[in-house]
Design a protein around this motif. Structure first.
Motif, mmCIF file in Angstrom:
data_model
loop_
_atom_site.group_PDB
_atom_site.id
_atom_site.type_symbol
_atom_site.label_atom_id
_atom_site.label_comp_id
_atom_site.label_asym_id
_atom_site.label_seq_id
_atom_site.Cartn_x
_atom_site.Cartn_y
_atom_site.Cartn_z
ATOM 1 N N LEU A 7 -12.030 -33.901 5.519
ATOM 2 C CA LEU A 7 -11.369 -34.717 6.476
ATOM 3 C C LEU A 7 -12.108 -34.858 7.810
ATOM 4 O O LEU A 7 -12.300 -36.178 8.178
ATOM 5 N N ARG A 8 -12.532 -33.773 8.542
ATOM 6 C CA ARG A 8 -13.260 -33.913 9.554
ATOM 7 C C ARG A 8 -14.604 -34.655 9.563
ATOM 8 O O ARG A 8 -14.901 -35.640 10.420
ATOM 9 N N PHE A 41 0.801 -40.981 2.601
ATOM 10 C CA PHE A 41 0.154 -39.621 2.947
ATOM 11 C C PHE A 41 1.341 -38.824 3.481
ATOM 12 O O PHE A 41 2.051 -39.474 4.566
ATOM 13 N N ASP A 42 1.842 -37.586 3.115
ATOM 14 C CA ASP A 42 2.847 -36.900 3.871
ATOM 15 C C ASP A 42 2.422 -36.222 5.189
ATOM 16 O O ASP A 42 1.148 -36.260 5.593
ATOM 17 N N ARG A 47 -0.639 -33.976 10.028
ATOM 18 C CA ARG A 47 -0.868 -32.703 10.854
ATOM 19 C C ARG A 47 -2.443 -32.333 10.898
ATOM 20 O O ARG A 47 -3.092 -31.805 12.012
ATOM 21 N N ALA A 48 -2.895 -32.561 9.527
ATOM 22 C CA ALA A 48 -4.356 -32.271 9.397
ATOM 23 C C ALA A 48 -5.276 -32.998 10.068
ATOM 24 O O ALA A 48 -6.196 -32.594 10.857
ATOM 25 N N ALA A 49 -5.076 -34.433 10.108
ATOM 26 C CA ALA A 49 -5.890 -35.265 10.812
ATOM 27 C C ALA A 49 -5.748 -35.357 12.411
ATOM 28 O O ALA A 49 -6.779 -35.152 13.104
ATOM 29 N N SER A 50 -4.614 -34.701 12.780
ATOM 30 C CA SER A 50 -4.408 -34.524 14.060
ATOM 31 C C SER A 50 -5.306 -33.241 14.671
ATOM 32 O O SER A 50 -5.873 -33.268 15.594
ATOM 33 N N ASP A 51 -5.066 -32.351 13.753
ATOM 34 C CA ASP A 51 -6.026 -31.001 14.137
ATOM 35 C C ASP A 51 -7.441 -31.493 13.960
ATOM 36 O O ASP A 51 -8.110 -30.771 14.573
ATOM 37 N N CYS A 52 -7.924 -32.683 13.455
ATOM 38 C CA CYS A 52 -9.255 -33.066 13.600
ATOM 39 C C CYS A 52 -9.517 -33.852 14.823
ATOM 40 O O CYS A 52 -10.525 -34.729 14.695
ATOM 41 N N LEU A 75 3.745 -32.439 18.001
ATOM 42 C CA LEU A 75 2.346 -33.201 18.064
ATOM 43 C C LEU A 75 2.444 -34.297 19.083
ATOM 44 O O LEU A 75 3.318 -35.010 19.199
ATOM 45 N N SER A 76 1.244 -34.479 19.941
ATOM 46 C CA SER A 76 1.139 -35.601 20.739
ATOM 47 C C SER A 76 0.644 -36.716 20.118
ATOM 48 O O SER A 76 -0.631 -36.662 20.212
ATOM 49 N N LEU A 77 1.350 -37.660 19.519
ATOM 50 C CA LEU A 77 0.691 -38.526 18.571
ATOM 51 C C LEU A 77 1.183 -39.989 19.041
ATOM 52 O O LEU A 77 2.210 -40.026 19.589
#
Length: 114
Positions: A7-8, A41-42, A47-52, A75-77
């Motif tokens: 993903l990253r 996508f759940d 969350r994973a994309a946010s982590d990236c 999260l700050s989205l």
């Protein structure tokens, strides 16, 4: 299971393409906003994309989006509504989305404003 490394890498590749295109157009790459459409996508993927490092997420179905917003509220989205918006759902969308890309009538705009 989400492959964070993959993903990253995919996000980095897209950002690099954006940077090259912006340079060719004489634009600052930071003026381009990448909106990851998280439809189907759940919230774990969000969350994973946010982590990236991904911040902007797009949804086209209000109910799906609301569930993801609630699940990622810590999260700050920035949330974008990218699909058609029915007038009966406009008030709720206006209260939750940061950006609505699909205003197709003055009536929808007025409902969003409410």
């Amino acid at each position: 299971m989400i492959d964070l490394a993959a993903l990253r890498a995919r996000l980095a590749a897209v950002r690099e393409r954006i940077a090259r295109a912006a340079d060719r157009a004489g634009r600052n790459p930071s003026s381009v906003r990448l909106v990851a459409v998280s439809k189907t996508f759940d919230s774990d993927y969000v969350r994973a994309a946010s982590d990236c490092g991904q911040v902007d997420f797009g949804e086209n179905k209000l109910q799906e989006a609301l569930a993801k917003m609630d699940a990622t509220a810590d999260l700050s989205l920035t949330w974008h509504l990218v699909g058609h918006l029915q007038s009966n759902k406009a008030r709720k969308a206006g209260a939750r989305f940061d950006v609505v890309h699909s205003v197709d009538s003055a009536a929808i705009g007025e409902r969003l404003d409410e």
